[in-house]
Design a protein around this motif. Structure first.
Motif, PDB file in Angstrom:
ATOM      1  N   ILE A  83      24.150  75.903  57.763  1.00 20.80           N
ATOM      2  CA  ILE A  83      25.512  76.344  57.471  1.00 20.80           C
ATOM      3  C   ILE A  83      25.459  77.191  56.210  1.00 20.80           C
ATOM      4  O   ILE A  83      24.675  76.910  55.299  1.00 20.80           O
ATOM      5  CB  ILE A  83      26.470  75.136  57.314  1.00 20.80           C
ATOM      6  N   THR A  84      26.255  78.258  56.173  1.00 24.43           N
ATOM      7  CA  THR A  84      26.152  79.186  55.055  1.00 24.43           C
ATOM      8  C   THR A  84      27.500  79.844  54.766  1.00 24.43           C
ATOM      9  O   THR A  84      28.522  79.486  55.356  1.00 24.43           O
ATOM     10  CB  THR A  84      25.064  80.246  55.337  1.00 24.43           C
ATOM     11  N   GLY A  85      27.492  80.817  53.852  1.00 24.42           N
ATOM     12  CA  GLY A  85      28.701  81.539  53.481  1.00 24.42           C
ATOM     13  C   GLY A  85      28.879  82.791  54.320  1.00 24.42           C
ATOM     14  O   GLY A  85      28.476  82.863  55.475  1.00 24.42           O
ATOM     15  N   TYR A  86      29.445  83.809  53.715  1.00 21.71           N
ATOM     16  CA  TYR A  86      29.807  85.014  54.470  1.00 21.71           C
ATOM     17  C   TYR A  86      28.648  86.010  54.600  1.00 21.71           C
ATOM     18  O   TYR A  86      28.712  86.908  55.423  1.00 21.71           O
ATOM     19  CB  TYR A  86      31.011  85.702  53.826  1.00 21.71           C
ATOM     20  N   ARG A  87      27.571  85.864  53.820  1.00 25.56           N
ATOM     21  CA  ARG A  87      26.404  86.747  53.974  1.00 25.56           C
ATOM     22  C   ARG A  87      25.480  86.067  54.992  1.00 25.56           C
ATOM     23  O   ARG A  87      24.437  85.515  54.662  1.00 25.56           O
ATOM     24  CB  ARG A  87      25.704  86.937  52.625  1.00 25.56           C
ATOM     25  N   ASP A  88      25.871  86.135  56.261  1.00 22.75           N
ATOM     26  CA  ASP A  88      25.355  85.183  57.236  1.00 22.75           C
ATOM     27  C   ASP A  88      24.574  85.759  58.415  1.00 22.75           C
ATOM     28  O   ASP A  88      23.979  85.008  59.187  1.00 22.75           O
ATOM     29  CB  ASP A  88      26.521  84.357  57.793  1.00 22.75           C
ATOM     30  N   HIS A  89      24.536  87.063  58.595  1.00 22.45           N
ATOM     31  CA  HIS A  89      23.878  87.611  59.793  1.00 22.45           C
ATOM     32  C   HIS A  89      22.399  87.236  59.847  1.00 22.45           C
ATOM     33  O   HIS A  89      21.851  86.958  60.913  1.00 22.45           O
ATOM     34  CB  HIS A  89      23.994  89.147  59.845  1.00 22.45           C
ATOM     35  N   GLY A  90      21.744  87.255  58.684  1.00 22.81           N
ATOM     36  CA  GLY A  90      20.323  86.914  58.648  1.00 22.81           C
ATOM     37  C   GLY A  90      20.071  85.485  59.069  1.00 22.81           C
ATOM     38  O   GLY A  90      19.097  85.190  59.771  1.00 22.81           O
ATOM     39  N   HIS A  91      20.950  84.582  58.676  1.00 28.60           N
ATOM     40  CA  HIS A  91      20.802  83.182  59.043  1.00 28.60           C
ATOM     41  C   HIS A  91      20.956  83.007  60.552  1.00 28.60           C
ATOM     42  O   HIS A  91      20.246  82.212  61.174  1.00 28.60           O
ATOM     43  CB  HIS A  91      21.837  82.337  58.298  1.00 28.60           C
ATOM     44  N   MET A  92      21.888  83.747  61.124  1.00 25.69           N
ATOM     45  CA  MET A  92      22.092  83.671  62.574  1.00 25.69           C
ATOM     46  C   MET A  92      20.830  84.090  63.324  1.00 25.69           C
ATOM     47  O   MET A  92      20.370  83.404  64.245  1.00 25.69           O
ATOM     48  CB  MET A  92      23.254  84.569  62.988  1.00 25.69           C
ATOM     49  N   LEU A  93      20.280  85.220  62.931  1.00 34.93           N
ATOM     50  CA  LEU A  93      19.092  85.728  63.614  1.00 34.93           C
ATOM     51  C   LEU A  93      17.902  84.800  63.405  1.00 34.93           C
ATOM     52  O   LEU A  93      17.116  84.568  64.329  1.00 34.93           O
ATOM     53  CB  LEU A  93      18.762  87.137  63.110  1.00 34.93           C
ATOM     54  N   ALA A  94      17.778  84.237  62.206  1.00 35.33           N
ATOM     55  CA  ALA A  94      16.645  83.354  61.913  1.00 35.33           C
ATOM     56  C   ALA A  94      16.711  82.055  62.711  1.00 35.33           C
ATOM     57  O   ALA A  94      15.676  81.449  63.012  1.00 35.33           O
ATOM     58  CB  ALA A  94      16.591  83.042  60.416  1.00 35.33           C
ATOM     59  N   THR A  95      17.921  81.622  63.070  1.00 36.09           N
ATOM     60  CA  THR A  95      18.039  80.414  63.879  1.00 36.09           C
ATOM     61  C   THR A  95      17.810  80.690  65.355  1.00 36.09           C
ATOM     62  O   THR A  95      17.790  79.747  66.165  1.00 36.09           O
ATOM     63  CB  THR A  95      19.428  79.755  63.716  1.00 36.09           C
ATOM     64  N   GLY A  96      17.636  81.963  65.711  1.00 31.13           N
ATOM     65  CA  GLY A  96      17.354  82.306  67.102  1.00 31.13           C
ATOM     66  C   GLY A  96      18.551  82.812  67.883  1.00 31.13           C
ATOM     67  O   GLY A  96      18.464  83.002  69.102  1.00 31.13           O
ATOM     68  N   MET A  97      19.662  83.035  67.205  1.00 32.06           N
ATOM     69  CA  MET A  97      20.826  83.589  67.897  1.00 32.06           C
ATOM     70  C   MET A  97      20.526  85.026  68.331  1.00 32.06           C
ATOM     71  O   MET A  97      19.802  85.757  67.656  1.00 32.06           O
ATOM     72  CB  MET A  97      22.059  83.517  67.001  1.00 32.06           C
ATOM     73  N   ASP A  98      21.061  85.412  69.462  1.00 30.84           N
ATOM     74  CA  ASP A  98      20.754  86.708  70.071  1.00 30.84           C
ATOM     75  C   ASP A  98      21.377  87.855  69.282  1.00 30.84           C
ATOM     76  O   ASP A  98      22.562  87.809  68.932  1.00 30.84           O
ATOM     77  CB  ASP A  98      21.280  86.713  71.514  1.00 30.84           C
ATOM     78  N   ALA A  99      20.585  88.875  69.011  1.00 28.38           N
ATOM     79  CA  ALA A  99      21.057  90.028  68.232  1.00 28.38           C
ATOM     80  C   ALA A  99      22.237  90.718  68.900  1.00 28.38           C
ATOM     81  O   ALA A  99      23.134  91.224  68.221  1.00 28.38           O
ATOM     82  CB  ALA A  99      19.909  91.017  68.021  1.00 28.38           C
ATOM     83  N   ARG A 100      22.262  90.728  70.236  1.00 27.31           N
ATOM     84  CA  ARG A 100      23.364  91.379  70.939  1.00 27.31           C
ATOM     85  C   ARG A 100      24.682  90.645  70.688  1.00 27.31           C
ATOM     86  O   ARG A 100      25.718  91.271  70.439  1.00 27.31           O
ATOM     87  CB  ARG A 100      23.086  91.439  72.441  1.00 27.31           C
TER      88      ARG A 100
END
Length: 354
Positions: A96-113
């Motif tokens: 769980i993180t703050g608003y600078r979050d896109h990198g965390h999403m990708l690192a957890t394996g969430m799809d870039a699309r």
């Protein structure tokens, strides 16, 4: 009655202590010392950091073209922090993180699309185009969101850790926040509860030296954020957040501490963002020489690249191939996010709590 409630609250934590050693899911990676990274680990880290860097660069371009609206906070420069920690975590550990979050999403394996589609407010986004840059979520990847309210995620991440303790599932909550959020009152209320009940949470303070446009030296009486938990008996350490190997090693130590039932741990990641606080920030509060010095001497991706070419004898052509593959992934995500339909008007009535 209060004594009964206190007893009820303490019970799940005892369960967590007994269950911590029973975690059944294997670690994602081996646990070598910083200098003993394998070629495969270095390649994996390089690829993940490069994906985040290229994705954020593309997001910045699309924001400039008017395809992304609202707020957009880029993670460029800080990639080693989340990549190193995800390599140290187990499957099922929450982020769980703050608003600078896109990198965390990708690192957890969430799809870039899906991430890019959410940035552009499209139907195929992770929040079906209704959340935007700061509000995405994935139960599948145990990503519990970016949060726009400064410091809000700290109490929520502590709540995730309480749930883990209550269930005795052996999971750890990785709760990220910045040096600015570290001065919020709810952070210390969370520290107190986490220490009191020995909750399995690792607090990751991403100290990029500026809370929006204010230097930590102007805003914080105690600038060594690893010491912020001392009054609650929470151990902490400062880590070179620009070196993915150092992050990984510290992450293994902290996560193991929390998972073993000893309680919370603080990791202060000394890192740096190359761009402004958000896309609307010209970052005039720091010199170009300061930014360039960090890029030249401490860039996490360039450090990893140099090790691959040197210690691991990779050829330049092999790295160019990786870069081409990453660019293809990001360009495909941008195309999808540009052409995907906007949400139907009926979506206004979904996901509403009554």
């Amino acid at each position: 009655m209060a004594a009964t409630a206190a007893k009820a609250v303490a019970t799940p934590v005892k369960t967590a202590k007994a269950a911590a050693s029973r975690a059944t899911k294997p670690a994602r990676s081996a646990r070598p010392a910083t200098g003993d990274w394998s070629k495969a680990q270095e390649q994996s880290a390089y690829r993940e950091m490069l994906l985040i860097r290229r994705f954020e660069e593309k997001a910045g371009q699309m924001y400039g073209m008017g395809l992304i609206g609202g707020f957009c906070h880029l993670y460029i420069g800080q990639e080693a922090v989340v990549v190193g920690l995800q390599m140290a975590a187990r499957q099922g550990d929450q982020v769980i993180t703050g608003y600078r979050d896109h990198g965390h999403m990708l690192a957890t394996g969430m799809d870039a699309r899906g991430v890019m589609a959410e940035l552009t407010g499209r139907r195929g986004g992770y929040s079906r185009g209704k959340g935007g840059s700061m509000h995405m979520f994935s139960m599948e990847k145990a990503f519990f969101g970016g949060h726009g309210i400064v410091g809000a995620q700290v109490s929520l991440g502590t709540g995730l850790a309480f749930a883990n303790a209550y269930r005795g599932d052996g999971k750890v909550s990785l709760t990220y926040f910045g040096d600015g959020a570290a001065n919020q009152g709810q952070v210390y209320e969370s520290f107190n509860m986490a220490a009191l009940w020995k909750l399995p949470v690792v607090y990751v303070i991403e100290n990029n030296k500026y809370a929006m446009g204010t230097s930590v030296n102007r805003a914080s009486a105690q600038t060594d954020f690893s010491r912020r938990g001392l009054s609650f008996n929470i151990p902490g350490e400062q880590v070179d957040g620009m070196d993915v190997r150092a992050v990984h090693e510290a992450g293994l130590r902290a996560i193991d501490y929390a998972r073993s039932g000893k309680g919370p741990y603080i990791l202060e990641m000394l890192t740096y963002r190359y761009r402004g606080h958000s896309m609307s920030d010209p970052a005039k509060y720091r010199s170009k020489d300061e930014v360039q010095k960090m890029r030249t001497e401490h860039d996490p991706i360039e450090q990893s690249r140099a090790r691959l070419l040197g210690e691991h004898d990779l050829k330049e052509d092999e790295l160019k191939k990786v870069d081409a593959e990453i660019r293809e992934i990001v360009n495909e995500a941008a195309d999808f996010a540009t052409n995907d339909p906007e949400p139907d008007a009926a979506e206004l009535w979904t996901d509403i709590l009554r």
